[in-house]
Design an enzyme around this catalytic site. Structure first.
Site, PDB file in Angstrom:
ATOM      1  N   ASP A  29     -10.679   9.363 -95.646  1.00  0.00           N
ATOM      2  CA  ASP A  29     -12.090   9.216 -95.252  1.00  0.00           C
ATOM      3  C   ASP A  29     -12.436   9.866 -93.921  1.00  0.00           C
ATOM      4  OD1 ASP A  29     -12.247   7.729 -97.551  1.00  0.00           O
ATOM      5  OD2 ASP A  29     -12.220   5.788 -96.545  1.00  0.00           O
TER       6      ASP A  29
ATOM      7  N   CYS B 176       1.374  10.965-105.562  1.00  0.00           N
ATOM      8  CA  CYS B 176       0.606  11.482-106.702  1.00  0.00           C
ATOM      9  C   CYS B 176       0.320  10.350-107.690  1.00  0.00           C
ATOM     10  CB  CYS B 176       1.367  12.610-107.393  1.00  0.00           C
ATOM     11  SG  CYS B 176       0.442  13.370-108.737  1.00  0.00           S
TER      12      CYS B 176
END
Length: 637
Positions: free
Chosen positions: A486, A383
């Protein structure tokens, strides 16, 4: 290739010229200008289909507001807006941190007392002190009109627990206002598995009063502080902390203290199994064999249970709940425990914990180990947000090797299910840490690691570093390593699997096109139509009403999460419009007109158009409705 933000209007390209670098290659016959794009949407509005509502734009900082709007607010010309844009040295991007936070309860001020929804009705425990309405007639007079003739809860479960407060109450209220029940449907649903991992009221009270015993956690923490921890890499010295330094004083205490971990002061009864007195060895733990499976990432805000159901339907194999903060779970917060819920369709399911201290993480792991049903527990070491990072959690653990080791060993020592870790390449862009930590994680007992190919500094401003992920997969062997970053087509997935990873995790790709899992499994491009995409959104709203409820609060909570998801869905470019499929995740869509009005509307990146889509599915928004997306795209250039 750098990835930067482009959030204005329906895309970032204002002309119909040749494709630029970083722009999705859309066929010339579909490309258009910004002005024509909005003229088409405004000109084809169906009369009465949607009323103009405030979208919350005025509450946003001015630098962002210029980009979000058409450039025509308050009658100002395009030239004036462009001159104001030139005065801004750097455009805002990232999160809308100053957006207005409006809770769903704000739209339901005249609420009926829950005691009237009980069957049979029970007296209100608060009496005259109750802040809700006790006059049913007055409530029905002020209640807004129904949003539709069909109630999803009534049709699915045979009974709607929201009775007259349901926004579709006409479907299940009798002539005298009684709540109708379909006995056959209720009996059939009783035989089916239900949503699991809810918080019991009795346990919540015990957590709030700090009456829960964490015996196994105390034993694990004592072992960590009393025995030296071996270092895997000779050059690295792990600094041991004293018990006082190792504790977070704002956390829960155990019943009876930590001095007598061998016996619990709470009287117990029932059968005594080996697991109660003998700690499982690592080789005896349940195995997590998910190599080659498609893993849906734990997505904060958007990775809710209804969205995971959508992804499971399209072929996701492994799902994980949203990031849950361990201290909030230990305090019994209902909103945090809701993140742990598991739908029956989630056959391989885990939860993700975030924390910065070994004591709270270990206690939380023991609590979850005995109260919920999961296949694995994941530690969030990726995070990047400041709120988590500055407290020592998330990515910060990669620089706190001593605490990181204590957390992993402590949590792993109290779990009966495998422990996994999700991490980034590092904190700084030019300093990679993952390849150094992976051998240690393997020896600390971690069953699987997922590596996001970006650092905290990069966020989404660079492409994922898959060559580095390939290097890390070799270093981590034989521990399986999943790669993340991606993945937006089956070609991307195939290239990722060639790096030697055990599997791939899909995150933003699932938000842009949840049918990506089907494309990967069937090895094809799916030129999905706008009507099929609308059906997916309709299913999401049905799942949302089942999960959050069909009263005003449930409807508006479902709408909010739908709008958050639409802020990602609008970036998808249909396959039939591309000159060279597939779409790349770092390519922004230019302005284009779809093959029908709905496809064009779904391409708009204005919040007002997302609200119009939500009104097609959930009816008109309440007066004073405000929405700004939590996330703004910063992945386009």
């Amino acid at each position: 290739m750098a990835e930067t933000a482009a959030e204005s209007g329906g895309g970032g390209d204002s002309g119909v010229g040749a494709c630029e670098r970083g722009v999705a290659p859309i066929k010339a016959q579909y490309r258009t200008t910004k002005e024509r794009f909005h003229e088409y949407l405004d000109g084809d509005k169906q009369e009465g289909a949607c009323q103009e509502v405030p979208t919350g734009d005025p509450a946003e900082p001015g630098a962002k507001r210029i980009r979000l709007e058409d450039g025509q607010e308050n009658g100002k010309t395009e030239v004036a807006i462009e001159s104001r844009e030139r005065q801004v040295p750097k455009r805002a991007r990232g999160q809308n941190k100053s957006r207005p936070h409006v809770k769903p309860a704000h739209y339901d001020k005249d609420r009926l007392c829950p005691s009237f929804l009980q069957e049979p009705a029970t007296p209100c425990a608060f009496g005259d002190r109750c802040r809700f309405l006790h006059d049913v007639g007055r409530y029905l007079e002020t209640k807004p009109a129904d949003l539709g003739p069909r109630c999803v809860l009534f049709e699915t479960f045979g009974r709607c627990p929201f009775s007259m407060t349901c926004r579709f109450a006409g479907a299940h209220l009798g002539p005298e206002g009684q709540n109708l029940v379909q006995e056959e449907v209720v009996a059939r649903c009783a035989q089916l598995p239900s949503v699991r991992n809810g918080l019991d009221r009795a346990l919540q009270q015990q957590l709030r009063k700090r009456q829960v015993c964490f015996e196994r956690a105390e034993q694990a923490l004592n072992r960590l502080t009393q025995s030296p921890m071996p270092t895997v890499v000779p050059e690295t010295t792990v600094a041991m902390a004293t018990p006082k330094q190792n504790s977070c004083h704002a956390q829960l205490d155990t019943v009876g203290g930590a001095g007598t971990p061998q016996s619990s002061p709470v009287p117990t009864c029932g059968p005594l199994t080996d697991e109660d007195v003998i700690r499982l060895r690592p080789c005896e733990k349940k195995r997590l064999d998910i190599s080659g499976k498609l893993y849906l990432a734990p997505l904060t805000t958007c990775g809710n249970l209804p969205f995971r159901r959508i992804c499971k339907r399209f072929g996701a194999d492994v799902t994980c709940g949203e990031m849950a903060v361990c201290t909030n779970l230990l305090q019994g917060q209902m909103s945090e425990w809701a993140l742990l819920k598991r739908h029956p369709c989630e056959d391989i399911f885990g939860v993700q914990l975030e924390g910065a201290f070994p004591d709270t993480m270990t206690k939380c792991a023991e609590l979850l180990n005995r109260t919920i049903d999961v296949d694995f527990v994941d530690i969030n070491v990726g995070c990047p947000i400041d709120l988590v990072y500055k407290k020592g959690g998330g990515c910060a653990l990669m620089n706190r090797s001593a605490k990181f080791q204590q957390i992993v060993r402590g949590v792993n020592g109290v779990l009966d299910v495998p422990l996994t870790v999700k991490m980034r390449t590092g904190v700084q862009e030019r300093v990679s840490l993952a390849h150094r930590l992976l051998p240690e994680l393997r020896d600390w007992g971690v069953a699987l690691v997922t590596l996001h190919g970006r650092s905290r500094e990069q966020r989404y401003t660079r492409l994922a570093d898959w060559p580095y992920i390939e290097q890390c997969a070799k270093v981590a062997s034989p521990m399986p390593l999943f790669g993340n970053g991606d993945i937006l087509s089956f070609e991307d997935a195939n290239c990722a699997m060639q790096t030697g990873v055990a599997g791939i995790m899909v995150a933003r790709g699932a938000l842009l096109k949840p049918w990506l899992f089907t494309e990967i499994k069937e090895q094809r491009h799916w030129d999905i139509s706008s009507s099929e995409r609308l059906d997916i959104l309709r299913d999401f709203t049905h799942y949302g009403l089942e999960h959050w409820g069909s009263d005003t609060q449930g409807v508006e909570r479902t709408r909010r999460f739908l709008l958050e998801w639409l802020s990602f869905l609008c970036r998808y470019v249909p396959v039939g419009l591309l000159e060279r499929p597939p779409q790349r995740i770092n390519e922004r869509p230019p302005y284009y007109l779809g093959r029908d009005y709905l496809e064009t509307l779904m391409a708009s990146q204005q919040a007002a158009d997302w609200i119009r889509i939500s009104e097609m599915l959930l009816g008109p928004v309440p007066p004073g409705f405000v929405f700004l997306p939590k996330h703004k795209a910063n992945a386009y250039k």
